[in-house]
Scaffold this motif. Sequence first.
Motif, short mmCIF file in Angstrom:
data_model
loop_
_atom_site.label_atom_id
_atom_site.label_comp_id
_atom_site.label_asym_id
_atom_site.label_seq_id
_atom_site.Cartn_x
_atom_site.Cartn_y
_atom_site.Cartn_z
N ASP A 1 -14.60 -3.66 2.66
CA ASP A 1 -14.54 -3.79 1.00
C ASP A 1 -14.86 -5.27 1.02
N ASP B 1 -3.53 -0.62 -7.70
CA ASP B 1 -4.39 -1.34 -8.53
C ASP B 1 -3.78 -2.18 -9.50
N GLY C 1 -12.41 -7.14 -1.26
CA GLY C 1 -11.23 -7.42 -0.42
C GLY C 1 -11.13 -8.63 0.58
N THR D 1 0.76 -1.24 0.08
CA THR D 1 0.13 0.15 -0.04
C THR D 1 0.82 1.29 0.15
N TYR E 1 -4.62 -4.44 -1.37
CA TYR E 1 -5.10 -2.96 -2.05
C TYR E 1 -6.34 -2.58 -1.34
N ARG E 2 -7.43 -3.41 -1.14
CA ARG E 2 -8.73 -3.19 -0.59
C ARG E 2 -9.04 -3.02 0.63
#
Length: 315
Positions: free
Chosen positions: A143, A33, A146, A27, A86-87
Amino acid sequence: MAANRPTLIALTALAPVSWGTTYAVTTEFLPPDRPLFTGLMRALPAGLLLLALTRVLPRGAWWGKAAVLGALNIGAFFPLLFLAAYRLPGGMAAVVSSVGPLFVVALSAPLLGQRPTVRSVLTGAVAAFGVSLVVLKAVGSLDALGALAALASTASMSAGTVLTKRWGRPDGVGPLALTGWQLTAGGLLIAPAALLVEGAPPALDAPAIGGYLYLALANTAVAYWLWFRGMGRLSATQVTFLGPLSPLTAAVVGWAALGEALTPVQLAGMVLAFGATVAGQLTPRSGAPTRRSFSSASKNGRKDSMDLTGATLRR
């Protein structure tokens, strides 16, 4: 051997500690992405490096076995892991992976002929309850994709772990070579998907290059070698005790370095999940522990009956 066991345990523990930093590195330093490209950059360079160092290729049925293990432990696991990274906040994504013991317990019955014990089921259930406290508390910002990616990555690695126990290692092949086979197979599986889904590789700045080098070398090539080396020399219980170090490291890094807040309920869930897992590994077991290595299990053609609770690689 006894005198060197603390050192061996400490070295093996470096693997899950390293894996616990994956979320923060992803991150903070890597292009956004790009879960497939990131998984490719972590797996394939490390795999090719280990192949060059060992100069050992699979033979016979092990071409297929290495491909299956590479797909489960690397090819599917890495993209799903980075999609989750990422999420989701790092600590949450890592804690979700602590449901791995339930997957391992469930898969051990059909694949290893190992019936679940009361201790293993209770340990997994309590750990999962602790995870639910963490996730449900953050439902407003959770999310869904995720969370599903984190669960799927854990299921994939759990299946790879159980099959690794079932198949063992070929005679004369060390953990470094076996790691190289899986990383290369997984990387080759990710490569076309990354090109088709994400297109051409992104432009990389200095932090991204440093992040990928860290992931490929320390976080993957060295860490996986230490982990498989430890699995071949330590008992299953000792190795599984080290698993919680990965989510614990991720949560600590997220809190200390990234400013991620954890509510009292979430902290209680983490303590419950980690405490249940550790307590389960420390519970005395009846009978003498097996000391067979992966290679001897494969050579004798017997199914490994070692306790796999919590053995899922939190890589």
